[in-house]
Write a protein that holds these residues in place. Structure first.
Motif, short mmCIF file in Angstrom:
data_model
loop_
_atom_site.label_atom_id
_atom_site.label_comp_id
_atom_site.label_asym_id
_atom_site.label_seq_id
_atom_site.Cartn_x
_atom_site.Cartn_y
_atom_site.Cartn_z
N HIS A 33 0.57 -1.41 -0.02
CA HIS A 33 -0.14 0.17 0.41
C HIS A 33 0.97 1.50 -0.46
N TYR A 34 1.80 1.01 0.92
CA TYR A 34 2.33 2.50 0.54
C TYR A 34 3.91 2.63 -0.36
N ASP A 35 4.21 2.16 -1.09
CA ASP A 35 4.52 1.61 -1.63
C ASP A 35 4.20 2.54 -3.13
N LEU A 36 2.46 2.49 -3.26
CA LEU A 36 1.84 3.76 -4.03
C LEU A 36 1.94 4.70 -4.09
N TYR A 37 2.73 5.10 -2.82
CA TYR A 37 3.09 7.04 -2.66
C TYR A 37 3.44 7.26 -3.60
N ASP A 38 4.95 6.45 -3.38
CA ASP A 38 5.89 7.27 -4.30
C ASP A 38 6.89 6.75 -4.60
N ALA A 46 -0.48 1.88 -11.68
CA ALA A 46 -1.03 2.34 -10.61
C ALA A 46 -2.10 3.33 -11.95
N LEU A 47 -1.09 3.77 -12.21
CA LEU A 47 -1.25 4.84 -12.84
C LEU A 47 -2.05 4.93 -14.33
N GLU A 48 -1.18 4.60 -15.07
CA GLU A 48 -1.87 3.58 -16.21
C GLU A 48 -3.41 3.32 -16.74
N LYS A 49 -2.77 2.19 -14.94
CA LYS A 49 -4.20 1.84 -14.84
C LYS A 49 -5.08 2.96 -14.74
#
Length: 58
Positions: A33-38, A46-49
């Motif tokens: 979860h925290y890896d998706l912050y920065d 995630a942003l491409e999706k």
């Protein structure tokens, strides 16, 4: 990866409650979860999706 705080489980609960048939789940392999912050290695995926979903539905 289920994680320690229940967000993985909670995410599936929210997903299952969503009334729309136009939905999908997406897990970034190896990311917490925290890896998706920065962490660009994970946020890019995630942003491409999200970008493709928004382009199709908004």
């Amino acid at each position: 990866m289920p994680g320690a705080f229940g967000s993985y489980r909670d995410g599936f609960e929210l997903f299952n409650r969503a009334r729309s048939d136009n939905k999908n789940d997406f897990a970034v392999a190896g990311a917490s979860h925290y890896d998706l912050y920065d962490q660009p290695k994970y946020t890019t995926q995630a942003l491409e999706k999200l970008e493709s979903f928004f382009e199709e539905n908004l």
